[in-house]
Design a protein around this motif. Structure first.
Motif, PDB file in Angstrom:
ATOM      1  N   ALA A   1       0.834  -1.205   0.000  1.00 10.62           N
ATOM      2  CA  ALA A   1       0.000   0.000   0.000  1.00 10.62           C
ATOM      3  C   ALA A   1       0.870   1.258   0.000  1.00 10.62           C
ATOM      4  CB  ALA A   1      -0.929  -0.012   1.204  1.00 10.62           C
ATOM      5  N   GLN A   2       1.940   1.185   0.816  1.00 15.08           N
ATOM      6  CA  GLN A   2       2.835   2.346   0.904  1.00 15.08           C
ATOM      7  C   GLN A   2       3.519   2.613  -0.433  1.00 15.08           C
ATOM      8  OE1 GLN A   2       5.101   1.625   4.547  1.00 15.08           O
ATOM      9  NE2 GLN A   2       5.501   3.843   4.621  1.00 15.08           N
TER      10      GLN A   2
ATOM     11  N   HIS B   1       1.203   4.145  -2.898  1.00 21.05           N
ATOM     12  CA  HIS B   1       1.047   5.588  -2.686  1.00 21.05           C
ATOM     13  C   HIS B   1       2.205   6.378  -3.274  1.00 21.05           C
ATOM     14  CE1 HIS B   1      -2.642   6.256  -0.614  1.00 21.05           C
ATOM     15  NE2 HIS B   1      -2.424   5.238   0.204  1.00 21.05           N
TER      16      HIS B   1
ATOM     17  N   GLU C   1       0.719   7.718  -6.847  1.00 25.17           N
ATOM     18  CA  GLU C   1       0.082   8.982  -6.497  1.00 25.17           C
ATOM     19  C   GLU C   1       1.130  10.073  -6.295  1.00 25.17           C
ATOM     20  OE1 GLU C   1      -2.765   8.146  -3.438  1.00 25.17           O
ATOM     21  OE2 GLU C   1      -3.793   6.707  -4.730  1.00 25.17           O
TER      22      GLU C   1
ATOM     23  N   ASP D   1       0.617  12.895  -3.773  1.00 22.91           N
ATOM     24  CA  ASP D   1       0.143  13.846  -2.763  1.00 22.91           C
ATOM     25  C   ASP D   1       0.927  13.812  -1.459  1.00 22.91           C
ATOM     26  OD1 ASP D   1      -0.756  11.342  -2.391  1.00 22.91           O
ATOM     27  OD2 ASP D   1      -2.872  11.840  -2.138  1.00 22.91           O
ATOM     28  N   THR D   2       1.925  12.921  -1.347  1.00 20.48           N
ATOM     29  CA  THR D   2       2.749  12.903  -0.130  1.00 20.48           C
ATOM     30  C   THR D   2       4.166  13.345  -0.491  1.00 20.48           C
ATOM     31  OG1 THR D   2       3.289  10.590  -0.519  1.00 20.48           O
ATOM     32  CG2 THR D   2       1.418  11.024   0.940  1.00 20.48           C
TER      33      THR D   2
ATOM     34  N   ALA E   1       6.044  10.641  -2.325  1.00 26.44           N
ATOM     35  CA  ALA E   1       5.566  10.451  -3.699  1.00 26.44           C
ATOM     36  C   ALA E   1       6.104  11.545  -4.602  1.00 26.44           C
ATOM     37  CB  ALA E   1       4.035  10.447  -3.711  1.00 26.44           C
TER      38      ALA E   1
END
Lengths: 294, 294, 294, 294
Positions: A14-15, A18, A22, A24-25, A28
């Motif tokens: 999952a990490q 991300h 994606e 947004d972090t 990322a």
């Protein structure tokens, strides 16, 4: 993308998902910037590697960078596949195919040595720039342009059919008028000349030699010069339409039927009716409160 | 086209008419696709036949394909004539003339041998592509473009008159400034150069040699570069207008005669009259119900 | 133009005025067509006369046609002056000056023999085409274009200032990078190259030779290729505005203030108020009659 | 700019400020015109000085004019600094930097003799034309264009990304097809050719030699010819939008806050509130009169 965040391997997947898919972090974003750098470096190495002087001087350096980046891209693809639940579906998608194309040619050289012609396949890596554009949130702009392109597609197809007919007829005409010495050796060659002239490129490698040929060329050039107004006009009109429609919601007012409201509108611009049918009009609440307080 | 579907010969004519002139049945669609293939093959053969190497190598093959297609197109034309009630009217129409032009040159070679110059006439076959476009339902797009072209025709004519004047004056100016050695041997030759420069084609076969000539060329190029905005602007405006008017239904309001209603409109924008004459106004129903419930 | 149609000389003047300056009678139309023919013939003679082979072969014929047309144009000008009440005002106008320029060079040759350079002045005759355009009622279209041009004039001036700055800076840059052997012998010569490149003409007479020069050229070409969108966009917007405003009257409704009514509108589109303040609303008349008849 | 107009030095500073930084008094206008003349003369001297023949013949004159103008510009900058309260802020601004660049190269030659390469830096003086444009009140037009450019920036960036990808792929393709003899010596060289072809510049210095190369070139040229419709369409749409929004006043309705009213509007389009807060609503007057007359 509802992912169950279970501990252990699942949590890692999952990490990674991300970070890779994606943006947004902070992690990322760092990954995105590193990826952009790697792609541009990789393209630059291919471009410079094709220049003989640089290839001779810095050949080994280019070779090592190329292999380092290929291994990196391969690892990236493996991680992408690892953290997706349906990796085959991804490999069949546009981005998946581009990812494969970006690394396969270099690996193939190990099996089929001296595959010089594969250099062009490697350059398909530039298509990975599409992914960067997606990350940079150019999606809205791209969809606006694609929307306008889709709407004007049929007119543009019609335009190219007309161009094809004009080019063929002018090419046949010039083939009969001009001599092969001037470069008009065949009708396809005349068509090449006609497209060079009509698109206003004008290399000058094939040029009319006779007076009649020059007169016909003048007509063709003026045609090409002014006919560009057709796709431009059509596309302009469609962009204007797309921008306008993008600003308005498509739902009509239940009160008066007016159907060009701003997407943010809560009340009808014309009759003041409450537009959101799922919730209650705050004005009514106020009135009810007023009534009950009396 | 009200055709009496009687049995026998008449029934055959009607069936052939459906297959050849329309495109809504499987048979008609198959015919259309075969026709598209035949036209494109025929054009390809003419194009390749003009290349000397191919003509030498595959000459006889091209010859047989050409004759096979010419006989096919001739049969097609005969059937077209057979199943129409007024064949002469068709032969005088644009499509009829193009059909004749597509087959006559090959037949004429039998009578007038060695008519090499007719190759260009044979290529007028590409105009048959118009028929394909019609079959592919490009009519709406074409009529939109033609509509916009018609509206901007006078402005575009004016634009070309202005271009003609500018080209003549610059050509005369350059003819007096530049020497014949640079290619400016006559005013018509200077006009050829002026059009090559103004339309931004720029072959480079005739180029100014003097400093003054270069200065004037700069002005002409900047003029040609920016003046293209005129037809583009005019055509854009007309396309936008045509698209906008396409959004309105052509039926007038029975109440007030207003005839620019949105195609989706149910009530007249101006007087509120119910527009759909085939069904009843829901408002009236409500009133009737209200009246009866009282 | 209120002309008293008195008999004799005055009547002749009025009749000539109608024939020469207007185009609504058969005689006036015949005159217009003859004038168009004479102007085009005159331009054609000048163009062909500049080609050496034709000049040698048909020299005397061209000479006689030129003189015949010059005498005709001179007579025409004399008649124009004769039937106007203020001939000097006409001679000072644009059309008067063009008329004079059309005949003076040929007459001057009698006094100053061998004035070869005057050929360009004679070609200013093409400006007489403006008069033909006016006769063909292109005035509406021309005024629309001029209106749009006037509105976008300041933006276009700004555009050319920006072009001038870009061209100067790129020219200076290329002058320092490229050698004089490649054609970059001075900054003005580099500016000529920059305009040839930026306007996408691309003669190919001066071409960058170094890698850095080619890289800068790529930027300049992409700039020129895309910057054309600026005048086109501005002009498109202004044409759209001019067309739109041409359709609407500028007077506001006295009832609701709505100010975008069709020029033909009699009632306000929004509130139904009678718009023509100088006359009475026919509906009121009907009502009054209804009232009185009761 | 609240300047205390005290007598003496302060008064002089204020006066100088008005003359140099504004353009609404006769003195200020005379200064502006003199400045325009000096800048254009300075640019002309640099341009002509780069032509060898002129440099040899008029070298000393150019030298003196250059120094005279440099001293003048230096004095102007000193006065500018003198009459400003925060001179450092000005020197860091765009105009301040351009002013410094305009004079520094000439002064530097005193210290570093034979600095020929600085000629390009001196030409950055043309950027001072921006100041002239500002003085000529082109600000409105410039802000309109900049506004439209800003809105279409993302689409134009997307457009250039697409161009870059197309150019890279076509360049790689042509590099493998065409031989180095035809000029396609490396991929960057092929990219130079692809941009020359796609932007329709068409120098003709590198031209495809093979049949397949010519076929691909035709596709690239047609792509470049028609793809120009994309930035033009986007920019046109944005200019139209900017002009339209310019028609609306920026003040919001005191009743409902609606902020897109026509500049001529007196009542709010949405809620009918009187918009001109400085005067009284005529409707209220009528009501008052009605009330008093009852």
């Amino acid at each position: 993308m509802n992912l169950n965040l279970t501990p252990g391997a699942e949590g890692l997947r999952a990490q990674l998902f991300h970070i890779i898919f994606e943006s947004d972090t902070p992690g990322a974003k760092a990954f995105d910037i590193a990826l952009i750098g790697a792609i541009l470096l990789s393209v630059a190495v291919i471009l410079l590697g094709s220049i003989e002087i640089y290839a001779e001087r810095y050949g080994p350096i280019f070779f090592y960078i190329e292999w380092a980046l290929t291994i990196l891209f391969s690892l990236e693809l493996l991680v992408r596949i690892y953290c997706l639940e349906r990796p085959l579906l991804y490999l069949k998608s546009f981005y998946g195919i581009v990812d494969l194309i970006a690394i396969l040619p270099t690996w193939l050289v190990l099996l089929v040595p001296g595959a010089h012609g594969l250099v062009i396949v490697r350059l398909l890596r530039v298509l990975r720039i599409f992914r960067i554009l997606r990350l940079m949130e150019f999606v809205g702009e791209a969809s606006l342009l694609l929307d306008a392109l889709k709407r004007s597609l049929r007119q543009i197809l019609l335009f190219f059919s007309a161009i094809f007919m004009v080019v063929t007829l002018f090419a046949a005409l010039m083939y009969t008028i001009e001599s092969p010495e001037a470069g008009f050796t065949s009708i396809p060659m005349s068509m090449y000349w006609a497209i060079v002239s009509m698109t206003t490129v004008g290399y000058g490698d094939i040029v009319p030699a006779t007076a009649l040929g020059k007169a016909i060329t003048m007509i063709l050039m003026l045609l090409g010069y002014s006919i560009i107004a057709v796709p431009t006009g059509v596309f302009s009109a469609q962009v204007i339409r797309s921008i306008r429609e993008d600003r308005y919601s498509e739902e009509a007012c239940p009160g008066c039927g007016h159907d060009r409201h701003d997407k943010k509108a809560r009340y009808c611009l014309r009759c003041g009716t409450w537009l959101d049918e799922d919730s209650e009009d705050p004005r009514k609440k106020d009135e009810n409160q007023d009534a009950s307080s009396d």
